[in-house]
Design a protein around this motif. Sequence first.
Motif, short mmCIF file in Angstrom:
data_model
loop_
_atom_site.label_atom_id
_atom_site.label_comp_id
_atom_site.label_asym_id
_atom_site.label_seq_id
_atom_site.Cartn_x
_atom_site.Cartn_y
_atom_site.Cartn_z
N PRO A 111 0.79 -1.23 0.00
CA PRO A 111 0.00 0.00 0.00
C PRO A 111 0.83 1.28 0.00
O PRO A 111 0.31 2.35 -0.33
N ASP A 112 2.12 1.17 0.34
CA ASP A 112 2.94 2.38 0.42
C ASP A 112 3.82 2.60 -0.81
O ASP A 112 4.66 3.51 -0.82
N GLY A 172 5.58 -11.79 6.22
CA GLY A 172 6.07 -11.79 4.85
C GLY A 172 6.07 -10.44 4.18
O GLY A 172 6.48 -10.33 3.02
N SER A 173 5.61 -9.41 4.89
CA SER A 173 5.58 -8.07 4.29
C SER A 173 6.99 -7.56 4.04
O SER A 173 7.85 -7.62 4.91
N VAL A 174 7.21 -7.06 2.84
CA VAL A 174 8.49 -6.46 2.46
C VAL A 174 8.36 -4.95 2.64
O VAL A 174 7.39 -4.35 2.15
N ALA A 175 9.30 -4.35 3.35
CA ALA A 175 9.13 -2.97 3.75
C ALA A 175 10.43 -2.20 3.69
O ALA A 175 11.52 -2.77 3.63
N TYR A 180 17.26 1.08 5.18
CA TYR A 180 17.13 -0.37 5.13
C TYR A 180 15.88 -0.84 4.39
O TYR A 180 14.86 -0.13 4.31
N ALA A 181 15.97 -2.06 3.87
CA ALA A 181 14.79 -2.85 3.50
C ALA A 181 14.67 -3.95 4.54
O ALA A 181 15.64 -4.33 5.19
N GLY A 182 13.48 -4.46 4.72
CA GLY A 182 13.28 -5.51 5.71
C GLY A 182 12.11 -6.38 5.33
O GLY A 182 11.30 -6.01 4.46
N GLN A 193 7.46 1.38 5.58
CA GLN A 193 6.70 1.56 4.34
C GLN A 193 6.58 0.20 3.64
O GLN A 193 7.57 -0.40 3.26
N LEU A 194 5.34 -0.27 3.45
CA LEU A 194 5.11 -1.59 2.88
C LEU A 194 5.08 -1.52 1.35
O LEU A 194 4.29 -0.78 0.77
#
Length: 224
Positions: A111-112, A172-175, A180-182, A193-194
Amino acid sequence: MRIRPVGAHALLLDCTTTDEDVPEVDVVEAWRAELWRRREQGDLVAVEIVPAASTVLLDGLPDPTATAEQLTRWAGDVVAATNRPVAADSVARTTDSAATEVVVPVCFDGPDLPTVAEYWNVDVPAVLRRLTETRFRVAFCGFAPGFPYLTGLPAELALPRLATPRPRVPAGSVALAGPYAGIYPGASPGGWQLVGRTDLVLFDVHADPPARLGPGTSVRMVAT
């Protein structure tokens, strides 16, 4: 690099640097790779070697004083590795089984995404290209068991966290947040931020090791 005692059997390496050309996360990674290599070949006895954003914790040391002297002797090799990022990465890949590349299939429907595109001053397809073309590396794990902090994005693309965290972010959300990414290993509150989601299982207490993406692991995202 400063060495600080922590309790009776641990040391904390403070990798804080004022050199803008050498990010602290790179210094931490150079130390992590060197310490894991030294432990593997028998030069270092430590139960835990835990990297963080600007520190490395060594726990379970039989003789912290002797280990501190070893660290001082090894500092030159680490500085050299930090100044040769390609060589340091090569050492990590060849001496650390956790450093093999993991391909993460991602459905980029977060959504982001429009917000990220606006911050980066590009369109959404350009955000996806950036994320899939970046070779990420797990700098450290934290926040939740198995949550990887992934480096690889340019510093100028750092993003703010949400003003109000979401009460529940799906597993499992990639953000993205800060530099950083996580990837969320389980459902939890979160303010990043998703941008997508993956079905890859990141943490399994029955696996060895439990965390799928441990420090030093190379990560590549592919769109599904």
